[in-house]
Design a protein around this motif. Structure first.
Motif, PDB file in Angstrom:
ATOM      1  N   ASP A 163      -1.574 -13.441 -11.531  1.00 24.15           N
ATOM      2  CA  ASP A 163      -2.226 -12.204 -11.106  1.00 24.15           C
ATOM      3  C   ASP A 163      -2.274 -12.090  -9.584  1.00 24.15           C
ATOM      4  O   ASP A 163      -2.162 -10.994  -9.029  1.00 24.15           O
ATOM      5  CB  ASP A 163      -3.637 -12.124 -11.689  1.00 24.15           C
ATOM      6  N   LEU A 164      -2.434 -13.209  -8.900  1.00 27.91           N
ATOM      7  CA  LEU A 164      -2.439 -13.186  -7.439  1.00 27.91           C
ATOM      8  C   LEU A 164      -1.090 -12.728  -6.893  1.00 27.91           C
ATOM      9  O   LEU A 164      -1.021 -12.011  -5.891  1.00 27.91           O
ATOM     10  CB  LEU A 164      -2.784 -14.568  -6.887  1.00 27.91           C
ATOM     11  N   ALA A 165      -0.017 -13.153  -7.542  1.00 30.37           N
ATOM     12  CA  ALA A 165       1.311 -12.729  -7.109  1.00 30.37           C
ATOM     13  C   ALA A 165       1.447 -11.215  -7.207  1.00 30.37           C
ATOM     14  O   ALA A 165       2.044 -10.569  -6.334  1.00 30.37           O
ATOM     15  CB  ALA A 165       2.382 -13.419  -7.952  1.00 30.37           C
ATOM     16  N   GLU A 166       0.871 -10.619  -8.251  1.00 30.16           N
ATOM     17  CA  GLU A 166       0.908  -9.167  -8.406  1.00 30.16           C
ATOM     18  C   GLU A 166       0.087  -8.478  -7.323  1.00 30.16           C
ATOM     19  O   GLU A 166       0.479  -7.433  -6.790  1.00 30.16           O
ATOM     20  CB  GLU A 166       0.384  -8.781  -9.791  1.00 30.16           C
ATOM     21  N   ILE A 167      -1.059  -9.080  -6.971  1.00 29.31           N
ATOM     22  CA  ILE A 167      -1.893  -8.517  -5.909  1.00 29.31           C
ATOM     23  C   ILE A 167      -1.144  -8.512  -4.574  1.00 29.31           C
ATOM     24  O   ILE A 167      -1.179  -7.537  -3.818  1.00 29.31           O
ATOM     25  CB  ILE A 167      -3.206  -9.321  -5.778  1.00 29.31           C
ATOM     26  N   VAL A 168      -0.460  -9.591  -4.263  1.00 30.89           N
ATOM     27  CA  VAL A 168       0.296  -9.678  -3.014  1.00 30.89           C
ATOM     28  C   VAL A 168       1.369  -8.597  -2.964  1.00 30.89           C
ATOM     29  O   VAL A 168       1.565  -7.926  -1.944  1.00 30.89           O
ATOM     30  CB  VAL A 168       0.922 -11.075  -2.861  1.00 30.89           C
ATOM     31  N   MET A 169       2.041  -8.388  -4.084  1.00 33.12           N
ATOM     32  CA  MET A 169       3.079  -7.367  -4.139  1.00 33.12           C
ATOM     33  C   MET A 169       2.487  -5.973  -3.923  1.00 33.12           C
ATOM     34  O   MET A 169       3.029  -5.154  -3.171  1.00 33.12           O
ATOM     35  CB  MET A 169       3.800  -7.432  -5.492  1.00 33.12           C
ATOM     36  N   ALA A 170       1.339  -5.702  -4.580  1.00 32.02           N
ATOM     37  CA  ALA A 170       0.704  -4.398  -4.438  1.00 32.02           C
ATOM     38  C   ALA A 170       0.196  -4.189  -3.017  1.00 32.02           C
ATOM     39  O   ALA A 170       0.302  -3.094  -2.457  1.00 32.02           O
ATOM     40  CB  ALA A 170      -0.444  -4.270  -5.440  1.00 32.02           C
ATOM     41  N   ALA A 185     -11.305  -3.341  -0.738  1.00 30.06           N
ATOM     42  CA  ALA A 185     -11.045  -4.151  -1.938  1.00 30.06           C
ATOM     43  C   ALA A 185     -10.768  -3.246  -3.137  1.00 30.06           C
ATOM     44  O   ALA A 185      -9.861  -3.507  -3.941  1.00 30.06           O
ATOM     45  CB  ALA A 185     -12.227  -5.067  -2.223  1.00 30.06           C
ATOM     46  N   ALA A 186     -11.549  -2.174  -3.259  1.00 32.32           N
ATOM     47  CA  ALA A 186     -11.356  -1.237  -4.372  1.00 32.32           C
ATOM     48  C   ALA A 186      -9.972  -0.601  -4.306  1.00 32.32           C
ATOM     49  O   ALA A 186      -9.295  -0.450  -5.336  1.00 32.32           O
ATOM     50  CB  ALA A 186     -12.442  -0.166  -4.341  1.00 32.32           C
ATOM     51  N   ALA A 187      -9.521  -0.230  -3.109  1.00 31.59           N
ATOM     52  CA  ALA A 187      -8.199   0.378  -2.971  1.00 31.59           C
ATOM     53  C   ALA A 187      -7.094  -0.584  -3.403  1.00 31.59           C
ATOM     54  O   ALA A 187      -6.132  -0.186  -4.070  1.00 31.59           O
ATOM     55  CB  ALA A 187      -7.988   0.815  -1.521  1.00 31.59           C
ATOM     56  N   THR A 188      -7.225  -1.846  -3.047  1.00 28.27           N
ATOM     57  CA  THR A 188      -6.226  -2.842  -3.436  1.00 28.27           C
ATOM     58  C   THR A 188      -6.195  -3.019  -4.944  1.00 28.27           C
ATOM     59  O   THR A 188      -5.125  -3.085  -5.560  1.00 28.27           O
ATOM     60  CB  THR A 188      -6.516  -4.187  -2.757  1.00 28.27           C
ATOM     61  N   LEU A 189      -7.355  -3.096  -5.573  1.00 30.25           N
ATOM     62  CA  LEU A 189      -7.425  -3.300  -7.022  1.00 30.25           C
ATOM     63  C   LEU A 189      -6.909  -2.089  -7.785  1.00 30.25           C
ATOM     64  O   LEU A 189      -6.289  -2.225  -8.846  1.00 30.25           O
ATOM     65  CB  LEU A 189      -8.858  -3.626  -7.433  1.00 30.25           C
ATOM     66  N   ARG A 190      -7.122  -0.875  -7.257  1.00 29.64           N
ATOM     67  CA  ARG A 190      -6.597   0.323  -7.920  1.00 29.64           C
ATOM     68  C   ARG A 190      -5.074   0.348  -7.879  1.00 29.64           C
ATOM     69  O   ARG A 190      -4.418   0.843  -8.807  1.00 29.64           O
ATOM     70  CB  ARG A 190      -7.151   1.579  -7.252  1.00 29.64           C
ATOM     71  N   ALA A 191      -4.501  -0.178  -6.800  1.00 33.45           N
ATOM     72  CA  ALA A 191      -3.053  -0.110  -6.625  1.00 33.45           C
ATOM     73  C   ALA A 191      -2.305  -1.178  -7.408  1.00 33.45           C
ATOM     74  O   ALA A 191      -1.102  -1.034  -7.662  1.00 33.45           O
ATOM     75  CB  ALA A 191      -2.717  -0.243  -5.134  1.00 33.45           C
ATOM     76  N   GLN A 224       1.003  -1.208  -0.080  1.00 35.66           N
ATOM     77  CA  GLN A 224      -0.154  -0.309   0.027  1.00 35.66           C
ATOM     78  C   GLN A 224      -0.323   0.191   1.460  1.00 35.66           C
ATOM     79  O   GLN A 224      -0.350  -0.601   2.399  1.00 35.66           O
ATOM     80  CB  GLN A 224      -1.414  -1.057  -0.417  1.00 35.66           C
ATOM     81  N   PRO A 225      -0.447   1.513   1.651  1.00 37.12           N
ATOM     82  CA  PRO A 225      -0.706   2.021   2.998  1.00 37.12           C
ATOM     83  C   PRO A 225      -2.107   1.664   3.452  1.00 37.12           C
ATOM     84  O   PRO A 225      -2.999   1.430   2.627  1.00 37.12           O
ATOM     85  CB  PRO A 225      -0.555   3.544   2.835  1.00 37.12           C
ATOM     86  N   GLU A 226      -2.323   1.598   4.765  1.00 36.67           N
ATOM     87  CA  GLU A 226      -3.640   1.290   5.301  1.00 36.67           C
ATOM     88  C   GLU A 226      -4.606   2.407   4.946  1.00 36.67           C
ATOM     89  O   GLU A 226      -4.317   3.586   5.155  1.00 36.67           O
ATOM     90  CB  GLU A 226      -3.572   1.142   6.815  1.00 36.67           C
ATOM     91  N   PRO A 227      -5.792   2.082   4.357  1.00 36.18           N
ATOM     92  CA  PRO A 227      -6.768   3.119   4.029  1.00 36.18           C
ATOM     93  C   PRO A 227      -7.389   3.713   5.286  1.00 36.18           C
ATOM     94  O   PRO A 227      -7.471   3.054   6.325  1.00 36.18           O
ATOM     95  CB  PRO A 227      -7.801   2.359   3.196  1.00 36.18           C
ATOM     96  N   ASN A 228      -7.824   4.949   5.178  1.00 34.01           N
ATOM     97  CA  ASN A 228      -8.526   5.579   6.294  1.00 34.01           C
ATOM     98  C   ASN A 228      -9.844   4.911   6.525  1.00 34.01           C
ATOM     99  O   ASN A 228     -10.559   4.580   5.578  1.00 34.01           O
ATOM    100  CB  ASN A 228      -8.742   7.057   6.000  1.00 34.01           C
TER     101      ASN A 228
END
Length: 355
Positions: free
Chosen positions: A338-345, A204-210, A349-353
């Protein structure tokens, strides 16, 4: 239905007059306080018509801006959510939510059974497009002002997608109610380091940072930072959020109780109270739950605000004020954008390790 029509063009609140612990008189008085604060606001008052009509005689200003929607059936605090849901069409709580669904009101406000209100709201309004689960958000006092915390009990088990959606909704809520252009948002965790916590919270943190959102994502926040005022929106699952909320409320009562015992313990303590009385009254006012009243079920196709069950007229009026602000600021539109922006990000976004 009896009474005057709504004020044309203004926001309309469907108020469940019957379900709270304070009684009809306090609920109607709260509506009058809100009517004075917001001149264009009008009401649908759901409950027993004779009881409400008798109270409206005391408040002529409100009587001209309210309609009574009669209901004999009441959801009590001991009702199971499933049992209350079966009576949604006949209870003051269910009829208030249905008024939002039909478009007769812009928001519903109730001080009744939280579980029943959640069940009725979710069944009647459903979730917004892009939202998997609604979240219960509320204002908490801090050392500086107020902050938003969610989820406070609607969802006990959440994945990364849920937490990201909660962050989006909480930030939109903070921009509306707290007037913040870019609220600081943090995920509640067992440490501030990036490798701390579960895989879901790190994802979740990775998605919000991106994502490029109208918020400042500050990363992880520990429980002892909730009350500092350095975080505007604290995001967590409903299990942890409810425990944190109840712990904070209990700690507040503990501190004020210990202070009271200390001041009553001796003549010097009583003298100290006399000297510090102004500061203590200010502290009591800051911690008063009525001053921060008005939790919101975010993520539904309609606004539903939950008041403390035992809130007085001033506290319930504050909850109505939260509903008013969310209506005026069109918080659902903010969340959708804001949800539309999250979907775009997320798509970029690459898959986190998996650490």
């Amino acid at each position: 239905m009896t009474g005057q029509p709504h004020a044309p063009g203004g926001p309309v609140v469907a108020l469940d007059v019957m379900s709270g612990e304070a009684g009809v008189a306090e609920a109607v008085a709260a509506a009058d306080i809100a009517a004075e604060r917001y001149p264009r606001l009008s009401f649908l008052l759901h409950g027993r018509e004779p009881d409400i009509a008798a109270q409206l005689l005391r408040w002529p200003r409100l009587a001209g801006r309210a309609r009574i929607i009669h209901s004999d059936d009441i959801v009590v605090m001991t009702d199971k959510p499933a049992h209350a849901l079966r009576r949604a069409r006949t209870t003051s709580m269910g009829m208030a939510i249905d008024a939002v669904k039909r478009g007769d009101a812009h928001a519903a406000v109730s001080a009744g059974n939280t579980g029943a209100l959640m069940a009725m709201a979710l069944f009647g309004l459903r979730t917004m497009p892009g939202i998997d689960r609604p979240a219960l958000a509320a204002l908490l006092p801090t050392m500086k002002s107020e902050s938003v915390m969610l989820d406070l009990g609607a969802n006990t088990d959440c994945d990364a997608t849920n937490l990201v959606q909660f962050a989006v909704m909480g930030a939109a809520f903070a921009r509306t109610v707290l007037g913040l252009e870019r609220p600081r948002v943090g995920l509640l965790n067992i440490g501030e380091e990036e490798l701390k916590g579960t895989g879901e919270i790190r994802k979740a943190a990775a998605t919000l940072r991106a994502a490029a959102l109208p918020m400042e994502f500050v990363g992880f926040v520990e429980g002892d930072k909730i009350g500092t005022g350095d975080i505007d929106v604290v995001v967590t699952d409903g299990f942890t959020g409810n425990v944190a909320l109840k712990t904070a409320e209990g700690t507040s009562r503990l501190v004020t109780g210990l202070l009271g015992n200390a001041f009553r313990s001796s003549i010097w303590g009583k003298l100290g109270y006399f000297i510090a009385r102004g500061a203590l009254q200010s502290l009591r006012a800051h911690l008063d739950p009525n001053a921060h009243n008005g939790a919101v079920f975010l993520g539904l196709n309609g606004l539903v605000v939950k008041s403390h069950g035992g809130a007085n007229a001033r506290g319930l009026a504050n909850a109505i004020g939260v509903a008013h602000d969310l209506i005026i600021d069109d918080v659902s539109r903010r969340i959708s954008a804001d949800l539309a922006e999250i979907v775009m990000a997320r798509d970029n976004q690459p898959e986190p390790n998996a650490a």
